[in-house]
Design a protein around this motif. Structure first.
Motif, PDB file in Angstrom:
ATOM      1  N   GLN A 148     -16.537  -3.521  -4.643  1.00  0.00           N
ATOM      2  CA  GLN A 148     -17.104  -4.765  -5.156  1.00  0.00           C
ATOM      3  C   GLN A 148     -16.824  -5.931  -4.208  1.00  0.00           C
ATOM      4  O   GLN A 148     -17.715  -6.694  -3.861  1.00  0.00           O
ATOM      5  N   LEU A 149     -15.578  -6.001  -3.776  1.00  0.00           N
ATOM      6  CA  LEU A 149     -15.184  -7.106  -2.887  1.00  0.00           C
ATOM      7  C   LEU A 149     -15.945  -7.039  -1.574  1.00  0.00           C
ATOM      8  O   LEU A 149     -16.363  -8.046  -1.018  1.00  0.00           O
ATOM      9  N   ARG A 150     -16.120  -5.793  -1.097  1.00  0.00           N
ATOM     10  CA  ARG A 150     -16.845  -5.618   0.157  1.00  0.00           C
ATOM     11  C   ARG A 150     -18.289  -6.084   0.023  1.00  0.00           C
ATOM     12  O   ARG A 150     -18.854  -6.653   0.930  1.00  0.00           O
ATOM     13  N   ALA A 202      -8.771   0.847  -7.643  1.00  0.00           N
ATOM     14  CA  ALA A 202      -8.676   0.168  -6.346  1.00  0.00           C
ATOM     15  C   ALA A 202      -9.948   0.378  -5.533  1.00  0.00           C
ATOM     16  O   ALA A 202     -10.458  -0.544  -4.891  1.00  0.00           O
ATOM     17  N   THR A 203     -10.471   1.621  -5.535  1.00  0.00           N
ATOM     18  CA  THR A 203     -11.681   1.904  -4.779  1.00  0.00           C
ATOM     19  C   THR A 203     -12.851   1.095  -5.300  1.00  0.00           C
ATOM     20  O   THR A 203     -13.626   0.514  -4.541  1.00  0.00           O
ATOM     21  N   LEU A 208       0.393  12.343 -10.982  1.00  0.00           N
ATOM     22  CA  LEU A 208      -0.874  12.347 -10.259  1.00  0.00           C
ATOM     23  C   LEU A 208      -1.975  11.665 -11.060  1.00  0.00           C
ATOM     24  O   LEU A 208      -2.761  10.898 -10.501  1.00  0.00           O
ATOM     25  N   ALA A 209      -2.033  11.935 -12.369  1.00  0.00           N
ATOM     26  CA  ALA A 209      -3.070  11.340 -13.205  1.00  0.00           C
ATOM     27  C   ALA A 209      -3.001   9.825 -13.112  1.00  0.00           C
ATOM     28  O   ALA A 209      -4.016   9.149 -12.913  1.00  0.00           O
ATOM     29  N   GLN A 210      -1.763   9.351 -13.188  1.00  0.00           N
ATOM     30  CA  GLN A 210      -1.532   7.900 -13.050  1.00  0.00           C
ATOM     31  C   GLN A 210      -2.067   7.382 -11.717  1.00  0.00           C
ATOM     32  O   GLN A 210      -2.830   6.424 -11.654  1.00  0.00           O
ATOM     33  N   ALA A 211      -1.668   8.078 -10.648  1.00  0.00           N
ATOM     34  CA  ALA A 211      -2.049   7.642  -9.305  1.00  0.00           C
ATOM     35  C   ALA A 211      -3.558   7.689  -9.117  1.00  0.00           C
ATOM     36  O   ALA A 211      -4.150   6.835  -8.464  1.00  0.00           O
TER      37      ALA A 211
END
Lengths: 281, 171
Positions: free
Chosen positions: A105-107, A99-100, A89-92
């Motif tokens: 930023q991309l948005r 990603a968020t 979970l920590a990894q995820a």
């Protein structure tokens, strides 16, 4: 018995019937149309809700106590299982955070301020459930003052359970996804298969005997398999995109053999609800 | 002594009304196990106890039942005029047949079964007319009426003697 059907009583009975039908059709019309019920109705609901809180408190307390006892008995096994999951979970979580951030930023660069996936959550307690086999409804402890609006989707911890149908000041009614009445308007959902292709559709019914959500009239040629994930598609209004609905249980031809019908296993247990989340876009 | 029952009765009525909802939520896993759904009717039980166990018939049960029905429609379903009519109808019928009955545990049990059937059928027909219900009559009888009667009879058996004691003592 002659007395029972005397003229006066017959007239009274007919008047009562007419009043009853009148009230019923007016309230069904209000339910279907307006965004909130009239002020008088809201007031009555708020008063009843306040009294209900007093009665529901010891009952819910009792449920909490029994739940904690059964939780305690399962603690050891659960702990073993959870320990294995924590590392992954920590990894995820880190992955998701990056990603968020990147997404945001991309948005911003694309000047997309509002996305379909954005929503704020209002958490509410479940006060009571309608004691009726025809209306699968809950009354929850948050209303217009907390920002709840009609037709907002409602979720439990694990997935979508229904939508708000009536909003009062301090409580509101939630119609569960298992309601099959014809007046219930349905969710727009999306199935993503293992190849990343998507199929859009709407919830068309609920199979009570197997406890499955039905998505009918699917004509897309995209291959859907058992276990594919189903989320809300965000199309057509108040429901944000990306709320988890469940997984595909089976795909079959519909009665006419023209389109296929997908049956979906809901992620949430509709019979064990104590805390729910209302998602506002 | 009369006045004490006049206070106990409405309090019990509304306790029953809200317990119906709370217990339905807590035990939803066993009460609404698909395809069966059993509906709690503590309100109806309390009303029938009041009609048959109150010897002097001086409680305004019809008026209270109409009010309880109104609150039920208001708070639980949002569709008015269903329980508002169904509950007073049942109380009225009970009042009519009371003089002809030899009152004991078994006759009251029978009356309760009949009343449960009347209320459930009434609600089913009313909802069917306003297109809230789409299931057919056979499903209604097997999946709703049967389990409902079973569950409520069990509750009746448990509550009959305590409530009778209550009425005897207050009288």
């Amino acid at each position: 018995m002659q007395k029972f059907f005397s003229n006066r009583k017959l007239v009274i009975a007919i008047i009562i019937l007419i009043i009853s039908f009148g009230l019923m059709s007016v309230s069904v019309a209000i339910r279907d149309r307006k965004s909130t019920p009239p002020l008088v109705q809201q007031f009555g609901n708020d008063v009843a809700g306040a009294v209900d809180r007093v009665v529901a408190l010891p009952v819910n307390g009792l449920q909490g106590a029994t739940n904690s006892v059964s939780d305690l008995l399962n603690t050891y096994q659960e702990n073993q299982k959870l320990k294995k999951q924590v590392d992954q979970l920590a990894q995820a979580k880190v992955n998701a955070q990056t990603a968020t951030a990147e997404n945001k930023q991309l948005r911003k660069e694309l000047k997309l301020n509002k996305a379909l996936t954005d929503y704020t959550a209002v958490t509410a307690n479940v006060l009571t459930r309608t004691p009726s086999s025809w209306m699968n409804q809950l009354v929850i402890s948050k209303g217009a003052t907390a920002g709840v609006k009609k037709n907002m989707p409602v979720m439990s911890q694990s997935g979508l359970i229904g939508r708000v149908v009536e909003v009062n000041q301090t409580n509101s009614k939630v119609e569960l996804i298992s309601n099959t009445s014809s007046s219930a308007d349905k969710f727009a959902i999306q199935i993503t298969n293992s190849a990343g292709k998507t199929v859009n559709g709407i919830v068309t019914g609920f199979d009570k005997s197997d406890n499955l959500i039905e998505m009918g009239s699917v004509t897309s040629s995209v291959k859907i398999k058992k276990g594919d994930k189903v989320i809300t598609s965000g199309l057509g209004g108040l429901t944000p995109k990306g709320l988890y609905v469940g997984t595909v249980a089976k795909v079959k031809q519909d009665d006419y053999g023209l389109a296929s019908e997908v049956e979906i296993k809901p992620a949430a247990d509709l019979t064990d609800l104590t805390v729910v989340t209302v998602a506002e876009q | 002594m009369k006045s004490r029952l006049r206070i106990i009765f409405p309090i019990g009525l509304f306790l029953a009304l809200f317990l119906d909802g709370s217990l339905s939520n807590v035990f939803a896993g066993s009460l609404f196990k698909y395809p069966y759904s059993s509906v709690l009717h503590l309100v109806l039980l309390w009303l029938i106890f009041a009609v048959f166990l109150d010897e002097r018939d001086d409680l305004p049960v019809v008026a209270w039942s109409a009010f309880a029905g109104l609150v039920f429609d208001w708070f639980y379903t949002g569709v008015f005029g269903v329980y508002l009519i169904a509950l007073p109808l049942v109380v009225y019928l009970c009042r009519q047949i009371k003089p002809w009955l030899d009152l004991n545990f078994l006759t009251l049990l029978m009356v309760y079964i009949i009343n449960l059937t009347i209320v459930e059928a009434f609600v089913y027909i009313w909802y069917m007319i306003s297109k809230i219900v789409t299931s057919n009559l056979a499903d209604f009888a097997v999946y709703t009426l049967g389990p409902t009667i079973a569950v409520n009879l069990a509750i009746f058996v448990i509550l009959y003697y305590p409530v009778r004691q209550l009425y005897l003592r207050v009288d």
